[in-house]
Scaffold this motif. Sequence first.
Motif, PDB file in Angstrom:
ATOM      1  N   LYS A 126       0.838  -1.232  -0.058  1.00 46.03           N
ATOM      2  CA  LYS A 126       0.324  -0.001   0.052  1.00 46.03           C
ATOM      3  C   LYS A 126       0.750   1.131  -0.146  1.00 46.03           C
ATOM      4  O   LYS A 126       0.542   1.969  -0.732  1.00 46.03           O
ATOM      5  CB  LYS A 126      -0.917  -0.017   1.030  1.00 46.03           C
ATOM      6  N   GLU A 139       1.426   3.945  -2.983  1.00 47.66           N
ATOM      7  CA  GLU A 139       1.007   5.276  -2.606  1.00 47.66           C
ATOM      8  C   GLU A 139       2.282   6.261  -2.991  1.00 47.66           C
ATOM      9  O   GLU A 139       1.899   7.283  -3.573  1.00 47.66           O
ATOM     10  CB  GLU A 139       0.739   5.233  -1.112  1.00 47.66           C
ATOM     11  N   SER A 188      -4.179   5.462  -6.981  1.00 49.60           N
ATOM     12  CA  SER A 188      -5.002   6.330  -5.993  1.00 49.60           C
ATOM     13  C   SER A 188      -6.103   5.642  -5.555  1.00 49.60           C
ATOM     14  O   SER A 188      -6.433   5.300  -4.443  1.00 49.60           O
ATOM     15  CB  SER A 188      -5.230   7.622  -6.143  1.00 49.60           C
ATOM     16  N   ARG A 189      -6.738   5.116  -6.738  1.00 49.50           N
ATOM     17  CA  ARG A 189      -7.997   4.148  -6.345  1.00 49.50           C
ATOM     18  C   ARG A 189      -7.678   2.800  -5.579  1.00 49.50           C
ATOM     19  O   ARG A 189      -8.420   2.356  -4.963  1.00 49.50           O
ATOM     20  CB  ARG A 189      -8.642   3.896  -7.868  1.00 49.50           C
ATOM     21  N   GLN A 205      -6.864   3.417  -2.046  1.00 48.29           N
ATOM     22  CA  GLN A 205      -7.969   3.688  -1.260  1.00 48.29           C
ATOM     23  C   GLN A 205      -8.711   2.462  -0.949  1.00 48.29           C
ATOM     24  O   GLN A 205      -9.074   2.144   0.009  1.00 48.29           O
ATOM     25  CB  GLN A 205      -8.784   4.766  -2.096  1.00 48.29           C
ATOM     26  N   ALA A 206      -8.745   1.633  -1.923  1.00 44.73           N
ATOM     27  CA  ALA A 206      -9.331   0.245  -1.693  1.00 44.73           C
ATOM     28  C   ALA A 206      -8.551  -0.742  -0.837  1.00 44.73           C
ATOM     29  O   ALA A 206      -9.289  -1.365   0.077  1.00 44.73           O
ATOM     30  CB  ALA A 206      -9.479  -0.456  -2.996  1.00 44.73           C
ATOM     31  N   GLY A 226      -6.527   0.494   1.513  1.00 42.07           N
ATOM     32  CA  GLY A 226      -6.572   1.150   2.859  1.00 42.07           C
ATOM     33  C   GLY A 226      -7.770   0.698   3.440  1.00 42.07           C
ATOM     34  O   GLY A 226      -7.844   0.447   4.754  1.00 42.07           O
ATOM     35  N   GLU A 227      -9.194   0.482   2.899  1.00 45.76           N
ATOM     36  CA  GLU A 227     -10.401   0.040   3.469  1.00 45.76           C
ATOM     37  C   GLU A 227      -9.975  -1.210   4.096  1.00 45.76           C
ATOM     38  O   GLU A 227     -10.380  -1.544   5.031  1.00 45.76           O
ATOM     39  CB  GLU A 227     -11.427   0.358   2.510  1.00 45.76           C
TER      40      GLU A 227
END
Length: 308
Positions: free
Chosen positions: A210, A214, A282-283, A286-287, A289-290
């Motif tokens: 991640k 990033e 970035s998409r 974000q996924a 990260g969740e």
Amino acid sequence: MGVKRKAALAILVLLVFLGSLWLQGGLDYHWDSCLKGYNQVNKLHQLSNSSGADGAEGPSALEGCPGQTFQVSLLLTHLLAAPAYTSDVLLPPYLSSWDELVRFMEALGPMVGLISKEIESKTSIIRQLALLAEGNPEAELGPDINSINSVTTEAGTKNNVEASQHVDAYHSVRSMIWVELNRGVVDFNHQTDSGCRTLLRLHRALLWLKLFLEKLAETPVAGRLRSPSELCREAYQSTLANHHNWFVRRAAELAFIAMPERGFFFRLVCVQDQEELSKMLSRVVQAIGEVYDRTQKALEENGMLNLP
């Protein structure tokens, strides 16, 4: 020539050893093909997932990347399908996300790809445990969904969740934790091949990836884009390096030296430039990260962030 051959052989041996120790899991490979792939795991878990529905910005808007083994659209599909209920993560799409991340690492070359072999072994362990639980009537049913997704807060209240039926033992992160704790297979003092310990190793590696993605999505600093090798090393040093001994950390440096240049990543995800790469990654970040945050919360609540 003799000296060069010896040096090359030493580096190869070092990298192979790194692959085996990367997640501190030893040489516990499980290569049975029936344990690999989302399709095989789906037969264990036929529950449809209502969360992570694709909108205009979802993976359905992405096309496949011709000629690539790694498909960023598939990675997004699995990541968005993993979050479930209020605070849980479904294991089938979670493991399928790792299948795609393994393909991502293997695409970066044989030296980096060696690292992915240990990750594959970890996903296989959890899949094998799920198959064994399926064949064991006493272990097949997990707890009530309300039990594994209702978290007692400091005020003594509980969060409501959307489901109330029983699920398979290895249906989700929280059901696996609940079942393994109740069956006494999680050892907080010694190394085991429990699903919870195995998940923790994957969880740590997910943070590394991640952070790397990033950083790879960052815009230029003073007009300069740092090399993927530098970014991956930096991400490693702030994550997985904290759990590795000196030897593994030094060996990791060798693997990162072989990291492809940035243009390779453009081709890997079918984009034209850094701006498009940043939007795409970035998409993905974000996924990830969740999924990471939900897993972190479940492990932390059960005191599992430092399982040996």
